[in-house]
Design a protein around this motif. Sequence first.
Motif, PDB file in Angstrom:
ATOM      1  N   VAL A  84      24.617 -56.909 -16.301  1.00  0.00           N
ATOM      2  CA  VAL A  84      25.631 -56.697 -17.580  1.00  0.00           C
ATOM      3  C   VAL A  84      26.284 -55.441 -17.089  1.00  0.00           C
ATOM      4  O   VAL A  84      25.930 -54.314 -16.569  1.00  0.00           O
ATOM      5  CB  VAL A  84      24.901 -56.067 -18.983  1.00  0.00           C
ATOM      6  CG1 VAL A  84      25.894 -55.765 -20.070  1.00  0.00           C
ATOM      7  CG2 VAL A  84      23.934 -57.242 -19.348  1.00  0.00           C
ATOM      8  N   CYS A  85      27.681 -55.841 -17.044  1.00  0.00           N
ATOM      9  CA  CYS A  85      28.738 -54.525 -16.512  1.00  0.00           C
ATOM     10  C   CYS A  85      28.642 -53.481 -17.485  1.00  0.00           C
ATOM     11  O   CYS A  85      29.127 -53.664 -18.599  1.00  0.00           O
ATOM     12  CB  CYS A  85      30.033 -55.370 -16.464  1.00  0.00           C
ATOM     13  SG  CYS A  85      31.448 -54.263 -15.753  1.00  0.00           S
ATOM     14  N   GLU A  86      28.650 -52.270 -16.954  1.00  0.00           N
ATOM     15  CA  GLU A  86      28.705 -51.151 -17.711  1.00  0.00           C
ATOM     16  C   GLU A  86      30.126 -50.927 -18.472  1.00  0.00           C
ATOM     17  O   GLU A  86      30.188 -50.238 -19.397  1.00  0.00           O
ATOM     18  CB  GLU A  86      28.287 -49.914 -16.881  1.00  0.00           C
ATOM     19  CG  GLU A  86      26.959 -50.033 -16.793  1.00  0.00           C
ATOM     20  CD  GLU A  86      26.342 -48.810 -15.635  1.00  0.00           C
ATOM     21  OE1 GLU A  86      27.539 -47.917 -15.293  1.00  0.00           O
ATOM     22  OE2 GLU A  86      25.400 -49.103 -15.025  1.00  0.00           O
ATOM     23  N   SER A  87      31.195 -51.542 -17.619  1.00  0.00           N
ATOM     24  CA  SER A  87      32.500 -51.447 -18.005  1.00  0.00           C
ATOM     25  C   SER A  87      32.790 -52.384 -18.998  1.00  0.00           C
ATOM     26  O   SER A  87      33.445 -51.970 -20.290  1.00  0.00           O
ATOM     27  CB  SER A  87      33.579 -51.425 -16.800  1.00  0.00           C
ATOM     28  OG  SER A  87      33.198 -50.273 -16.043  1.00  0.00           O
ATOM     29  N   CYS A  88      32.674 -53.865 -18.925  1.00  0.00           N
ATOM     30  CA  CYS A  88      33.418 -54.720 -19.642  1.00  0.00           C
ATOM     31  C   CYS A  88      32.571 -55.437 -20.299  1.00  0.00           C
ATOM     32  O   CYS A  88      32.604 -56.467 -21.051  1.00  0.00           O
ATOM     33  CB  CYS A  88      34.314 -55.606 -18.686  1.00  0.00           C
ATOM     34  SG  CYS A  88      33.319 -56.895 -17.549  1.00  0.00           S
ATOM     35  N   GLY A  89      31.061 -55.223 -20.129  1.00  0.00           N
ATOM     36  CA  GLY A  89      30.035 -56.016 -20.592  1.00  0.00           C
ATOM     37  C   GLY A  89      29.752 -57.426 -20.136  1.00  0.00           C
ATOM     38  O   GLY A  89      29.087 -58.289 -20.662  1.00  0.00           O
ATOM     39  N   PRO A  91      29.018 -60.506 -17.118  1.00  0.00           N
ATOM     40  CA  PRO A  91      27.491 -61.006 -16.489  1.00  0.00           C
ATOM     41  C   PRO A  91      27.632 -60.368 -15.042  1.00  0.00           C
ATOM     42  O   PRO A  91      27.347 -61.197 -14.248  1.00  0.00           O
ATOM     43  CB  PRO A  91      27.581 -62.424 -16.727  1.00  0.00           C
ATOM     44  CG  PRO A  91      28.878 -62.835 -16.973  1.00  0.00           C
ATOM     45  CD  PRO A  91      29.930 -61.669 -17.279  1.00  0.00           C
ATOM     46  N   HIS A  92      28.160 -59.431 -14.832  1.00  0.00           N
ATOM     47  CA  HIS A  92      28.062 -58.790 -13.301  1.00  0.00           C
ATOM     48  C   HIS A  92      27.614 -57.334 -13.354  1.00  0.00           C
ATOM     49  O   HIS A  92      27.239 -56.669 -14.528  1.00  0.00           O
ATOM     50  CB  HIS A  92      29.336 -59.024 -12.660  1.00  0.00           C
ATOM     51  CG  HIS A  92      30.336 -58.470 -13.594  1.00  0.00           C
ATOM     52  ND1 HIS A  92      31.247 -59.339 -14.208  1.00  0.00           N
ATOM     53  CD2 HIS A  92      31.108 -57.270 -13.871  1.00  0.00           C
ATOM     54  CE1 HIS A  92      32.319 -58.751 -14.996  1.00  0.00           C
ATOM     55  NE2 HIS A  92      32.482 -57.443 -14.635  1.00  0.00           N
ATOM     56  N   GLY A  93      27.896 -56.798 -12.253  1.00  0.00           N
ATOM     57  CA  GLY A  93      27.245 -55.160 -12.284  1.00  0.00           C
ATOM     58  C   GLY A  93      25.898 -54.833 -11.890  1.00  0.00           C
ATOM     59  O   GLY A  93      25.207 -56.031 -11.477  1.00  0.00           O
TER      60      GLY A  93
HETATM   61 ZN   LIG Z   1      32.919 -55.526 -15.594  1.00  0.00          ZN
END
Ligand SMILES: [Zn+2]
Length: 255
Positions: A84-89, A91-93
């Motif tokens: 879960v991306c900390e910036s955009c939510g 499915p990456h990060g």
């Molecule tokens: Zn992101």
Amino acid sequence: MPALLGLDPLRLDPHAQRTSAHPPSGRCPDAPCSDVLSPAECDRVRRLRCAGDRADFVAAHLLARLCAAQLLSIDTRELTINQVCESCGGPHGRPSLVGHPAVRLAWSRTRGIVAAAADRRPVGVDIERVASTAYGPRMYELALNPAEAHLVRSATDPDSAFVRQWVRKEALFKAGGAGPAGAAPGGALRFLDVSALPFESPTAERSQPDAAVVVGLHRLGRRCVLDWRGPDRGVLGTLVGEWVPHHVPVAFPDR
Ligand SMILES: [Zn+2]
């Protein structure tokens, strides 16, 4: 110094790693990964246009599972990777393992080769190919701090030196930085200073066509920085951990 420097290259056939963790129906019938990867991972695979990129993606995520399974002494079928991306939510990060919050995972892929690592302490890995075209001084200034850029410009092979600094910084970033406080300033690879680390000497190279070769082991703060060179001379990798790992799983996806 611990005598644990053997790299353990692993020829990975994604199809050989298929499991029945997920029911074959419904998930993503077009992708060979449907019975291994999560729906979110399958969705990302499907969005990759190039078949080679899809093979690399699947291999990286499989290899990360194999690393974690070995660490935990459990079956890969019991593992679900979450991102879960900390910036955009999205499915990456930074990846995590469902049900195993203490396990840290990292992986990296570049055309035709992937690397992964799992540990109970911070860990990071990065691999890159030295591009056939020169990066040049402007790129050095953009990506590196002044001390690092100076070292790169003075190196025998500036582009290889640049890629070495870059993979070190990426691996350190994935491991959360070099200092005892852990985190690097958000996204600021430039602020991760690797200028204290020497470049590998050209004599460190060995001709092992099928193996990755360790070319340097350094300390930076509390981190161990293990530099290696891929079986293809143009691939450079760095693994960062809090102790010297037993091996760096490296795989060559079947493209
Ligand atoms: Zn992101």
